[in-house]
Motif scaffolding. Structure first.
Motif, short mmCIF file in Angstrom:
data_model
loop_
_atom_site.label_atom_id
_atom_site.label_comp_id
_atom_site.label_asym_id
_atom_site.label_seq_id
_atom_site.Cartn_x
_atom_site.Cartn_y
_atom_site.Cartn_z
N VAL A 37 42.55 27.19 34.87
CA VAL A 37 41.85 26.06 35.47
C VAL A 37 40.76 26.58 36.40
O VAL A 37 41.02 27.42 37.26
CB VAL A 37 42.82 25.18 36.28
N HIS A 38 39.55 26.08 36.22
CA HIS A 38 38.52 26.22 37.24
C HIS A 38 38.63 24.99 38.14
O HIS A 38 38.30 23.88 37.74
CB HIS A 38 37.12 26.26 36.61
N LEU A 39 39.13 25.20 39.35
CA LEU A 39 39.32 24.07 40.27
C LEU A 39 37.98 23.57 40.78
O LEU A 39 36.99 24.29 40.78
CB LEU A 39 40.18 24.52 41.45
N PRO A 40 37.93 22.32 41.25
CA PRO A 40 36.72 21.87 41.95
C PRO A 40 36.43 22.82 43.09
O PRO A 40 37.35 23.26 43.80
CB PRO A 40 37.11 20.48 42.46
N GLU A 41 35.18 23.15 43.30
CA GLU A 41 34.81 24.19 44.26
C GLU A 41 33.53 23.78 44.98
O GLU A 41 32.52 23.51 44.34
CB GLU A 41 34.62 25.52 43.54
N ALA A 42 33.59 23.75 46.31
CA ALA A 42 32.42 23.36 47.10
C ALA A 42 31.52 24.52 47.46
O ALA A 42 30.39 24.32 47.90
CB ALA A 42 32.86 22.63 48.37
N PRO A 245 48.26 13.59 39.89
CA PRO A 245 49.01 14.74 40.45
C PRO A 245 50.27 15.09 39.69
O PRO A 245 50.52 16.27 39.41
CB PRO A 245 49.31 14.28 41.88
N ARG A 246 51.10 14.10 39.35
CA ARG A 246 52.38 14.42 38.70
C ARG A 246 52.15 15.09 37.35
O ARG A 246 52.88 16.01 36.95
CB ARG A 246 53.22 13.16 38.54
N SER A 247 51.14 14.65 36.61
CA SER A 247 50.84 15.28 35.32
C SER A 247 50.39 16.72 35.53
O SER A 247 50.81 17.64 34.81
CB SER A 247 49.75 14.49 34.59
N TYR A 248 49.52 16.94 36.52
CA TYR A 248 49.02 18.29 36.77
C TYR A 248 50.15 19.24 37.11
O TYR A 248 50.23 20.35 36.56
CB TYR A 248 47.98 18.26 37.89
N PHE A 249 51.02 18.84 38.01
CA PHE A 249 52.05 19.75 38.49
C PHE A 249 53.22 19.91 37.51
O PHE A 249 54.07 20.77 37.71
CB PHE A 249 52.55 19.30 39.87
N THR A 250 53.26 19.09 36.46
CA THR A 250 54.26 19.29 35.41
C THR A 250 53.64 19.88 34.15
O THR A 250 54.28 19.94 33.10
CB THR A 250 54.96 17.96 35.06
N GLY A 251 52.40 20.34 34.24
CA GLY A 251 51.78 21.07 33.14
C GLY A 251 51.17 20.22 32.05
O GLY A 251 50.78 20.73 31.00
N ARG A 252 51.04 18.91 32.27
CA ARG A 252 50.40 18.03 31.28
C ARG A 252 48.91 17.97 31.58
O ARG A 252 48.43 17.07 32.25
CB ARG A 252 51.04 16.65 31.30
N LEU A 253 48.18 18.95 31.05
CA LEU A 253 46.78 19.18 31.41
C LEU A 253 45.84 18.70 30.31
O LEU A 253 46.24 18.58 29.14
CB LEU A 253 46.56 20.67 31.65
N PRO A 254 44.58 18.47 30.63
CA PRO A 254 43.59 18.17 29.60
C PRO A 254 43.46 19.32 28.62
O PRO A 254 43.81 20.46 28.92
CB PRO A 254 42.29 17.97 30.41
N GLN A 255 42.90 19.04 27.46
CA GLN A 255 42.74 20.07 26.43
C GLN A 255 41.81 21.17 26.93
O GLN A 255 40.74 20.90 27.47
CB GLN A 255 42.18 19.45 25.15
N ALA A 256 42.22 22.41 26.71
CA ALA A 256 41.40 23.55 27.14
C ALA A 256 40.26 23.78 26.15
O ALA A 256 40.41 23.57 24.94
CB ALA A 256 42.27 24.81 27.24
#
Length: 271
Positions: A37-42, A245-256
């Motif tokens: 994941v490339h996180l949002p970055e300021a 949040p719950r999807s992210y932290f349980t590994g249900r991520l958007p398609q890479a």
């Protein structure tokens, strides 16, 4: 685990601390089967990248408004400097807003000495590159930076950031505290950060949620990061991260997706 993404925080030399917010390294092992994941970055970053066959390149990576998910390339490592607010224009000769969502070869930027610096960094190990940057950047930045403007910008960034015992202010209130108009504050942020004050604050809050989700409840996180309520936090998280949040932290991520090449991404962004 050879398919893991390895990350490490490195010490920042004292001489760089007025201009660099942090230094870190990232490496991908032999079999990168898991997406990263490339996180949002300021922050804008200077990245010294070492490819699979040892070839090095020096890049400038601008702020990232939203997260993106990618399939990794094998045996890639990067050492990066996160630039402090107000460093981009004196170093690269352009406002930070021109770099949002872009990865640019350092030598392509118009700042004084960028091409020479890029050529020098290509032949140095990451450790040597950091030492070289510590030698050359402070003097160059001290000569070109607008200190009063930079200090005003950093006061705004501080007021809109989450930190212990401090709930970030609203944009209008921060502008009044700094005795500037909201338009002036937006201009300061566009030049020195690349994002609007509001979007900077959203990224800062979501990054705080990511950092502390394992140790705090959703309701506590919402209260301490300046959200109106948990629903507001979930909405912001989904907007920036692509999933709640719950999807992210349980590994249900958007398609890479595959990473685009740096030059292709830079050219496409200029069309």
């Amino acid at each position: 685990m050879t398919n893991a993404l390895f990350q490490e925080v490195l010490p920042t030399p004292e001489v760089l601390r007025p201009w660099v917010a942090g230094i870190g390294s990232v490496s991908i092992g032999d079999r990168p089967t898991e997406p990263f994941v490339h996180l949002p970055e300021a922050a804008t970053r200077v990245v010294v990248r070492t490819g699979e066959h040892g070839a090095r390149s020096a890049l400038v990576v601008g702020p990232r408004a939203r997260a993106s998910y990618h399939r990794g390339k094998r045996r890639v490592s990067c050492t990066e400097l996160r630039l402090a607010p107000g460093t981009v224009r004196p170093l690269f000769g352009i406002p930070a807003v021109d770099l949002v969502g872009r990865a640019v070869p350092l030598g392509d930027l118009p700042g004084p000495g960028t091409r020479q610096l890029a050529d020098e960094l290509r032949w140095l190990t990451p450790e040597e590159a950091m030492e070289h940057l510590a030698d050359v950047l402070p003097e160059r930045l001290a000569a070109t930076a607008d200190r009063p403007r930079t200090e005003l910008l950093r006061a705004g960034v501080e007021a809109l950031s989450v930190r212990a015992g401090h709930v970030p202010g609203q944009v209008g209130g921060v502008a009044r505290e700094l005795a500037v108009s909201e338009r002036q504050l937006r201009n300061l942020f566009a030049e020195g950060v690349g994002l609007s004050p509001k979007h900077y604050a959203r990224i800062n809050r979501v990054r705080t949620v990511l950092d502390h989700a394992a140790t705090r409840s959703w309701a506590e996180l919402a209260a301490t990061t300046g959200y109106y309520d948990q629903s507001h936090m979930t909405s912001d998280f989904r907007t920036l991260m692509g999933v709640p949040p719950r999807s992210y932290f349980t590994g249900r991520l958007p398609q890479a997706t595959p990473c685009a090449s740096v030059r292709q991404a830079w050219v496409a962004s200029r069309v």
